[in-house]
Design a protein around this motif. Sequence first.
Motif, PDB file in Angstrom:
ATOM      1  N   GLN A  49      33.299  35.259  39.798  1.00 43.16           N
ATOM      2  CA  GLN A  49      34.543  35.201  39.025  1.00 43.16           C
ATOM      3  C   GLN A  49      35.272  36.540  39.061  1.00 43.16           C
ATOM      4  OE1 GLN A  49      33.029  34.017  35.202  1.00 43.16           O
ATOM      5  NE2 GLN A  49      33.151  31.823  35.675  1.00 43.16           N
ATOM      6  N   LEU A  50      34.533  37.620  38.908  1.00 47.36           N
ATOM      7  CA  LEU A  50      35.147  38.947  38.941  1.00 47.36           C
ATOM      8  C   LEU A  50      35.715  39.243  40.327  1.00 47.36           C
ATOM      9  CD1 LEU A  50      32.532  40.962  36.845  1.00 47.36           C
ATOM     10  CD2 LEU A  50      34.840  40.285  36.129  1.00 47.36           C
ATOM     11  N   LEU A  54      39.641  40.038  41.102  1.00 49.19           N
ATOM     12  CA  LEU A  54      40.083  41.294  41.726  1.00 49.19           C
ATOM     13  C   LEU A  54      41.148  41.067  42.784  1.00 49.19           C
ATOM     14  CD1 LEU A  54      36.888  43.476  42.160  1.00 49.19           C
ATOM     15  CD2 LEU A  54      38.961  44.063  40.891  1.00 49.19           C
ATOM     16  N   GLN A  55      41.206  39.891  43.341  1.00 48.57           N
ATOM     17  CA  GLN A  55      42.185  39.583  44.387  1.00 48.57           C
ATOM     18  C   GLN A  55      43.595  39.386  43.840  1.00 48.57           C
ATOM     19  OE1 GLN A  55      40.629  36.287  46.639  1.00 48.57           O
ATOM     20  NE2 GLN A  55      38.742  37.376  47.127  1.00 48.57           N
ATOM     21  N   SER A  56      43.696  39.067  42.549  1.00 49.23           N
ATOM     22  CA  SER A  56      45.021  38.749  42.024  1.00 49.23           C
ATOM     23  C   SER A  56      45.380  39.448  40.709  1.00 49.23           C
ATOM     24  CB  SER A  56      45.145  37.235  41.825  1.00 49.23           C
ATOM     25  OG  SER A  56      44.166  36.786  40.904  1.00 49.23           O
ATOM     26  N   GLU A  57      44.427  40.121  40.096  1.00 51.18           N
ATOM     27  CA  GLU A  57      44.682  40.745  38.795  1.00 51.18           C
ATOM     28  C   GLU A  57      44.487  42.256  38.895  1.00 51.18           C
ATOM     29  OE1 GLU A  57      42.602  38.732  35.590  1.00 51.18           O
ATOM     30  OE2 GLU A  57      42.631  36.866  36.741  1.00 51.18           O
ATOM     31  N   LEU A  63      37.748  45.324  35.964  1.00 53.30           N
ATOM     32  CA  LEU A  63      36.584  46.221  35.950  1.00 53.30           C
ATOM     33  C   LEU A  63      36.417  46.967  34.631  1.00 53.30           C
ATOM     34  CD1 LEU A  63      37.033  47.649  39.548  1.00 53.30           C
ATOM     35  CD2 LEU A  63      35.544  45.775  38.808  1.00 53.30           C
ATOM     36  N   ALA A  64      37.090  46.515  33.602  1.00 56.09           N
ATOM     37  CA  ALA A  64      37.055  47.204  32.308  1.00 56.09           C
ATOM     38  C   ALA A  64      35.646  47.319  31.740  1.00 56.09           C
ATOM     39  CB  ALA A  64      37.959  46.490  31.305  1.00 56.09           C
ATOM     40  N   ASN A 131      34.385  36.773  29.895  1.00 55.81           N
ATOM     41  CA  ASN A 131      35.675  36.713  29.202  1.00 55.81           C
ATOM     42  C   ASN A 131      36.622  37.827  29.631  1.00 55.81           C
ATOM     43  OD1 ASN A 131      34.709  34.514  27.794  1.00 55.81           O
ATOM     44  ND2 ASN A 131      34.127  35.711  26.014  1.00 55.81           N
ATOM     45  N   ARG A 132      36.099  38.745  30.434  1.00 53.52           N
ATOM     46  CA  ARG A 132      36.865  39.929  30.859  1.00 53.52           C
ATOM     47  C   ARG A 132      37.511  40.593  29.638  1.00 53.52           C
ATOM     48  NH1 ARG A 132      38.636  36.597  35.038  1.00 53.52           N
ATOM     49  NH2 ARG A 132      40.815  36.994  34.646  1.00 53.52           N
ATOM     50  N   ASP A 133      36.668  40.877  28.681  1.00 47.56           N
ATOM     51  CA  ASP A 133      37.104  41.496  27.432  1.00 47.56           C
ATOM     52  C   ASP A 133      37.757  42.852  27.707  1.00 47.56           C
ATOM     53  OD1 ASP A 133      36.593  41.349  24.295  1.00 47.56           O
ATOM     54  OD2 ASP A 133      36.330  43.418  24.969  1.00 47.56           O
ATOM     55  N   THR A 134      38.894  43.106  27.094  1.00 47.83           N
ATOM     56  CA  THR A 134      39.631  44.357  27.315  1.00 47.83           C
ATOM     57  C   THR A 134      39.677  45.235  26.062  1.00 47.83           C
ATOM     58  OG1 THR A 134      41.703  43.247  26.789  1.00 47.83           O
ATOM     59  CG2 THR A 134      41.088  43.384  29.141  1.00 47.83           C
TER      60      THR A 134
END
Length: 144
Positions: A49-50, A54-57, A63-64, A131-134
Amino acid sequence: KVWEHQSHGLQLMLRALQKDLEAAVTADCQQWALSLSETLQRAVKVTQQLGQALQSEPADEVLANASRYLRLFSYIMAAWMWLRQANVAARQLVQTTPDNQGYYRGKLQAARYFFHWELPTVAQDLVLLQNRDTTCLEMRPDWF
């Protein structure tokens, strides 16, 4: 680097690890192998998923939580090493003299500790990564 060459390095690690998962012969070792396998499957899914994100975000958002990713895989590697030791200890325990059994029982107990107390702590890492928590990324120096 985990995504380079179509994740070839990750695939090599998974194949090597699979041998030790399959080598578990006692009930305890089999349960630990299952626990490690489940954690590993979730980690691979998060890795995929990561990599796609990485290809579009923006990379800083994806990578937070890189430190949590490193922690996750360090625990997976430690669990792998404990499973390997536990597999050997379980086999040796039935072959050794009573005087040497304490050593192998100690190895099995240490593995039990790691699988019961330490490996489960990466569940939160998996949630944060999935969740790619930021939360940490969004903190500002002037807020301290």
